[in-house]
Scaffold this motif. Sequence first.
Motif, short mmCIF file in Angstrom:
data_model
loop_
_atom_site.label_atom_id
_atom_site.label_comp_id
_atom_site.label_asym_id
_atom_site.label_seq_id
_atom_site.Cartn_x
_atom_site.Cartn_y
_atom_site.Cartn_z
N ARG A 73 0.81 -1.23 0.00
CA ARG A 73 0.00 0.00 0.00
C ARG A 73 0.84 1.28 0.00
NH1 ARG A 73 -5.36 -0.99 1.33
NH2 ARG A 73 -5.79 -3.14 1.99
N LEU A 76 0.65 3.37 -3.11
CA LEU A 76 -0.60 3.97 -3.54
C LEU A 76 -0.48 5.44 -3.95
CD1 LEU A 76 -3.21 2.37 -1.12
CD2 LEU A 76 -3.15 2.19 -3.61
N PRO A 287 -9.11 3.18 -2.74
CA PRO A 287 -7.66 3.36 -2.66
C PRO A 287 -7.06 3.99 -3.90
CG PRO A 287 -8.19 1.08 -3.18
CD PRO A 287 -9.49 1.76 -2.90
#
Length: 352
Positions: A73, A76, A287
């Motif tokens: 993540r 991102l 996201p």
Amino acid sequence: MSHGYVAVNWNRRKWVYDACVWAGIAVFVGGFVAAGGAQALSPLTLWMRALAGCGFLMLTLILCIGPLARIDRRFLPLLYNRRHFGVSLFVVALLHGALAVYWYHSFGVVNPIVSVFTSGGALPFQALGAAALVLLFLLAATSHDYWNATLGAPLWKALHMLIYPAYALVIAHAAFGALQDGGSGLPPAMVAASVLAVGGLHLIAGFSRLKGAAIDNPHPDGAEWVDAGRWRDIPNNRARILSVGGAERIAVFRYDHTKLAALSNVCRHQSGPLGEGRVIDGLVTCPWHGYQYRPEDGCSPPPFAEKIATYHLKVAGERLLINPAPLPPGAPRPVVEIAESTSLSPASADDG
């Protein structure tokens, strides 16, 4: 979002992002030209090769950002402004193509554009490059949210999957052209590393997604409720992704420690995976670009108007059951609340 469109929704992060992208382009191209100055090449040839190498590297990075963000993540932030990166790639590719057309096709009797598609003999590598440039133009021209809303998220996303045929055309363009010239500035090792990186990261991301949150749960004929696993295993402010009978995936979120809600896993913006996002300030947040939805009804907060499907949930002891029949987008339904005395578990800690 749907509240309105502006040419580019600039903010400080986008300015910094674009400044870094173009600083990187300037460093790469300038360094390439400076390093190649000792070669007996015309300045135009040096610039053309520098832009080719830069564009190829940018295309490779663009295709790696998606799987990297799925694997970790922390990548991102690179995904949020990937469209800016893509438009910059098109500009670099266009400059390379313009120099190539001028240098190799503008001094004959045949129209330069016609010459691009008719010269090259049995290996029309220039035509392959031109076809890739056309696809990159199509992607850059439709990168704005206006086109996403006008075409609809599924069609827009399918259209932007053309980045993969464009990549294949670029590989073929390089294989039949630049790689035939040992001094082109695009060594075979760079092309091979790109293919291995792009292919490898996509495979790793695909396997990790199958192994991770997604649960494949066949939907028996006539069964109204489907077992979605233990509710305790869903981290607070996160989701479990459920696939029922090959239908659209469902994201089951746990938030405020004691509340559970099921929504479509598909964001209305660019079909992003909502289940890979988190609940922020009480809103399910995609996201990819931060689009948000209320858990209780799947509606975006005013003044925005996006809506996604919701699903009925119920709890049977430790098990979470879901009715896989989607309710209309934006339809409210009761949010399942767990007794606070039973909600505490290792998974309930907010992972931030």
